[in-house]
Design a protein around this motif. Structure first.
Motif, PDB file in Angstrom:
ATOM      1  N   ALA A   1      -8.007   1.719   0.514  1.00 22.36           N
ATOM      2  CA  ALA A   1      -9.004   2.573  -0.139  1.00 22.36           C
ATOM      3  C   ALA A   1      -8.568   4.039  -0.095  1.00 22.36           C
ATOM      4  CB  ALA A   1     -10.363   2.399   0.529  1.00 22.36           C
ATOM      5  N   MET A   2      -8.016   4.449   1.036  1.00 22.15           N
ATOM      6  CA  MET A   2      -7.544   5.832   1.148  1.00 22.15           C
ATOM      7  C   MET A   2      -6.342   6.089   0.232  1.00 22.15           C
ATOM      8  SD  MET A   2      -9.606   7.494   2.931  1.00 22.15           S
ATOM      9  CE  MET A   2      -8.651   8.986   2.878  1.00 22.15           C
TER      10      MET A   2
ATOM     11  N   ILE B   1       0.835  -1.200   0.000  1.00 21.19           N
ATOM     12  CA  ILE B   1       0.000   0.000   0.000  1.00 21.19           C
ATOM     13  C   ILE B   1       0.873   1.254   0.000  1.00 21.19           C
ATOM     14  CG2 ILE B   1      -1.715   1.307   1.310  1.00 21.19           C
ATOM     15  CD1 ILE B   1      -2.707  -1.372   2.363  1.00 21.19           C
ATOM     16  N   ALA B   2       1.908   1.249   0.817  1.00 18.54           N
ATOM     17  CA  ALA B   2       2.785   2.420   0.884  1.00 18.54           C
ATOM     18  C   ALA B   2       3.622   2.571  -0.381  1.00 18.54           C
ATOM     19  CB  ALA B   2       3.702   2.315   2.105  1.00 18.54           C
TER      20      ALA B   2
ATOM     21  N   ALA C   1      -9.474  -5.239   8.098  1.00 21.18           N
ATOM     22  CA  ALA C   1     -10.422  -4.162   7.804  1.00 21.18           C
ATOM     23  C   ALA C   1      -9.724  -2.802   7.827  1.00 21.18           C
ATOM     24  CB  ALA C   1     -11.575  -4.193   8.797  1.00 21.18           C
ATOM     25  N   PHE C   2      -8.834  -2.601   8.793  1.00 26.73           N
ATOM     26  CA  PHE C   2      -8.093  -1.353   8.862  1.00 26.73           C
ATOM     27  C   PHE C   2      -7.169  -1.194   7.661  1.00 26.73           C
ATOM     28  CE2 PHE C   2      -4.420   1.192  10.237  1.00 26.73           C
ATOM     29  CZ  PHE C   2      -5.077   2.370  10.528  1.00 26.73           C
ATOM     30  N   VAL C   3      -6.493  -2.266   7.282  1.00 29.47           N
ATOM     31  CA  VAL C   3      -5.600  -2.195   6.128  1.00 29.47           C
ATOM     32  C   VAL C   3      -6.404  -1.999   4.838  1.00 29.47           C
ATOM     33  CG1 VAL C   3      -3.882  -3.484   4.803  1.00 29.47           C
ATOM     34  CG2 VAL C   3      -3.771  -3.477   7.274  1.00 29.47           C
TER      35      VAL C   3
ATOM     36  N   VAL D   1      -4.059  -3.636  -5.271  1.00 29.37           N
ATOM     37  CA  VAL D   1      -3.810  -3.925  -3.857  1.00 29.37           C
ATOM     38  C   VAL D   1      -5.114  -3.868  -3.067  1.00 29.37           C
ATOM     39  CG1 VAL D   1      -2.620  -3.130  -1.781  1.00 29.37           C
ATOM     40  CG2 VAL D   1      -1.412  -3.180  -3.949  1.00 29.37           C
ATOM     41  N   LEU D   2      -5.949  -2.884  -3.359  1.00 27.16           N
ATOM     42  CA  LEU D   2      -7.243  -2.768  -2.689  1.00 27.16           C
ATOM     43  C   LEU D   2      -8.106  -4.005  -2.945  1.00 27.16           C
ATOM     44  CD1 LEU D   2      -9.425  -1.090  -1.172  1.00 27.16           C
ATOM     45  CD2 LEU D   2     -10.043  -0.142  -3.385  1.00 27.16           C
ATOM     46  N   LEU D   3      -8.180  -4.449  -4.176  1.00 23.35           N
ATOM     47  CA  LEU D   3      -8.980  -5.632  -4.494  1.00 23.35           C
ATOM     48  C   LEU D   3      -8.396  -6.900  -3.880  1.00 23.35           C
ATOM     49  CD1 LEU D   3      -9.908  -4.876  -8.201  1.00 23.35           C
ATOM     50  CD2 LEU D   3     -11.380  -4.756  -6.184  1.00 23.35           C
TER      51      LEU D   3
END
Length: 157
Positions: free
Chosen positions: A63-64, A6-7, A56-58, A26-28
């Motif tokens: 998403a962000m 993500i980063a 859920a947090f990740v 990555v989101l999917l």
């Protein structure tokens, strides 16, 4: 390892054209992984599964990252004058690091003429740098907290 991806979206070059695709992939992947994990967790459990909360947090962070990537792309290709508030914020946070990166990429004569000029591309590089470090810190802290929670839970058994 998937959380670090993500980063890494903020380290991809803007001109590569793959930033949004990578962030969405990555989101999917996280959404699929969360759905697989949630099928294997008992629905009548007394306590909440830490792994589900972590995923859920990740997933929220992923998403962000898609939204923030869109902001960075809009900033990179931005036209017009940079708002005064953004100039003040940028000068207070990340201007010195970006100046060093630009100095390495251009010749010294060209840099001296544009030393005090803030462009949208410089703002985009600064945003990428800030978002990368924020994401690395968030992921590290949340992963560490999850690991400590698991250790405490299993030692008490």
């Amino acid at each position: 390892m998937m959380a670090i991806l993500i980063a890494m979206v903020f380290k991809l070059p803007v001109d590569s054209g793959e930033r949004n695709g990578f962030a969405l992939t990555v989101l999917l992947a996280y959404a699929v992984y969360l759905s697989i994990i949630s099928e294997n967790i008992p629905s009548t459990s007394v306590s909440v599964c830490y792994l589900s909360l972590y995923l859920a947090f990740v997933l929220f962070l992923a998403a962000m990252s898609v939204v923030l990537t869109i902001f960075v792309l809009r900033a990179h290709y931005g036209t017009g004058e940079i708002p005064k508030l953004l100039k003040i914020l940028f000068n207070c946070t990340s201007r010195s690091k970006v100046d060093v990166e630009i100095l390495e990429k251009t010749d010294v004569g060209e840099y001296e003429h544009e030393e005090n000029k803030l462009t949208w591309q410089i703002v985009a590089v600064g945003m990428d740098t800030v978002f990368f470090y924020v994401y690395v810190v968030l992921i590290s802290v949340v992963t560490s907290v999850l690991t400590v929670a698991y250790i405490i839970h299993y030692r008490s058994i």
